[in-house]
Design an enzyme around this catalytic site. Sequence first.
Site, PDB file in Angstrom:
ATOM      1  N   TYR A  34      25.839 -12.831 -61.003  1.00  0.00           N
ATOM      2  CA  TYR A  34      25.604 -13.372 -59.666  1.00  0.00           C
ATOM      3  C   TYR A  34      24.281 -12.884 -59.080  1.00  0.00           C
ATOM      4  O   TYR A  34      23.694 -13.557 -58.241  1.00  0.00           O
ATOM      5  CB  TYR A  34      26.736 -12.992 -58.712  1.00  0.00           C
ATOM      6  CG  TYR A  34      28.072 -13.644 -58.992  1.00  0.00           C
ATOM      7  CD1 TYR A  34      28.239 -14.584 -59.993  1.00  0.00           C
ATOM      8  CD2 TYR A  34      29.175 -13.303 -58.252  1.00  0.00           C
ATOM      9  CE1 TYR A  34      29.460 -15.171 -60.236  1.00  0.00           C
ATOM     10  CE2 TYR A  34      30.415 -13.878 -58.488  1.00  0.00           C
ATOM     11  CZ  TYR A  34      30.551 -14.819 -59.479  1.00  0.00           C
ATOM     12  OH  TYR A  34      31.771 -15.391 -59.710  1.00  0.00           O
ATOM     13  N   LYS A  89      34.222  -8.569 -71.915  1.00  0.00           N
ATOM     14  CA  LYS A  89      34.074  -9.538 -73.006  1.00  0.00           C
ATOM     15  C   LYS A  89      33.127  -8.917 -74.026  1.00  0.00           C
ATOM     16  O   LYS A  89      32.134  -9.500 -74.455  1.00  0.00           O
ATOM     17  CB  LYS A  89      33.555 -10.874 -72.465  1.00  0.00           C
ATOM     18  CG  LYS A  89      33.683 -12.039 -73.425  1.00  0.00           C
ATOM     19  CD  LYS A  89      35.113 -12.383 -73.752  1.00  0.00           C
ATOM     20  CE  LYS A  89      35.142 -13.638 -74.644  1.00  0.00           C
ATOM     21  NZ  LYS A  89      36.383 -13.758 -75.388  1.00  0.00           N
ATOM     22  N   ASP A 121      39.659 -13.119 -71.452  1.00  0.00           N
ATOM     23  CA  ASP A 121      40.515 -14.264 -71.740  1.00  0.00           C
ATOM     24  C   ASP A 121      41.961 -13.825 -71.957  1.00  0.00           C
ATOM     25  O   ASP A 121      42.899 -14.475 -71.482  1.00  0.00           O
ATOM     26  CB  ASP A 121      39.991 -15.088 -72.915  1.00  0.00           C
ATOM     27  CG  ASP A 121      39.452 -14.264 -74.071  1.00  0.00           C
ATOM     28  OD1 ASP A 121      39.424 -13.015 -73.994  1.00  0.00           O
ATOM     29  OD2 ASP A 121      39.038 -14.878 -75.073  1.00  0.00           O
ATOM     30  N   ASP A 145      36.011 -11.963 -59.809  1.00  0.00           N
ATOM     31  CA  ASP A 145      36.129 -13.110 -58.924  1.00  0.00           C
ATOM     32  C   ASP A 145      37.219 -14.047 -59.433  1.00  0.00           C
ATOM     33  O   ASP A 145      38.136 -14.447 -58.700  1.00  0.00           O
ATOM     34  CB  ASP A 145      34.784 -13.830 -58.861  1.00  0.00           C
ATOM     35  CG  ASP A 145      34.712 -14.964 -57.857  1.00  0.00           C
ATOM     36  OD1 ASP A 145      35.695 -15.205 -57.125  1.00  0.00           O
ATOM     37  OD2 ASP A 145      33.658 -15.625 -57.804  1.00  0.00           O
ATOM     38  N   ASP A 149      41.371 -14.314 -57.966  1.00  0.00           N
ATOM     39  CA  ASP A 149      41.905 -15.593 -57.488  1.00  0.00           C
ATOM     40  C   ASP A 149      43.167 -15.967 -58.263  1.00  0.00           C
ATOM     41  O   ASP A 149      44.145 -16.447 -57.680  1.00  0.00           O
ATOM     42  CB  ASP A 149      40.867 -16.699 -57.617  1.00  0.00           C
ATOM     43  CG  ASP A 149      39.763 -16.612 -56.567  1.00  0.00           C
ATOM     44  OD1 ASP A 149      39.845 -15.739 -55.673  1.00  0.00           O
ATOM     45  OD2 ASP A 149      38.815 -17.409 -56.649  1.00  0.00           O
TER      46      ASP A 149
END
Length: 174
Positions: A34, A89, A121, A145, A149
């Site tokens: 980001y 990851k 994942d 993020d 959620d």
Amino acid sequence: ALCYEQLTHASSLKPELVAGLDILIIRELTGDIYFGQPRGRRTAVDGHFPGAEEAFDTMRYSRPEIERIAHVAFQAARKRNRKVTSVDKANVLETFQFWKDVVTEVHAQYPDVELEHMYVDNAAMQLVRNPKQFDVIVTGNMFGDILSDEASMLTGSIGMLPSASLGAGGPGLY
């Protein structure tokens, strides 16, 4: 992500999967893709399609950023069930292999806290398969993020999820 007994019906998961759920997600909030530089759009000079328009973002983390958030996670876990799951990851991203290495080094200062590493994942899948296996999840900005959620839906709604953006020296945003 807390799921109170009276609200288990609000979750899209079976009540027995979410009843008593209490997960703390600690998301690094100032780094990652980001905020990484360089970023932008250009005409590609290399890659699979030279001359084509492309966009790019840069995923970056420095040692102090990772150490800071890892300490926050381990200290929080000491006040809870003493388990941290570091989500990365590392199998395909050098940035997250570095993340994993630094979190593992910081863990040496917290021998009373269990540490496990999980690919993002798999973590996304485990959140809906067996969410109560988690205590404290620590991860980078983008993965945090997405996973926070997802975790909010375990409680029934993103509106049910309390959150705070906290810094070491100033007021928080709640």
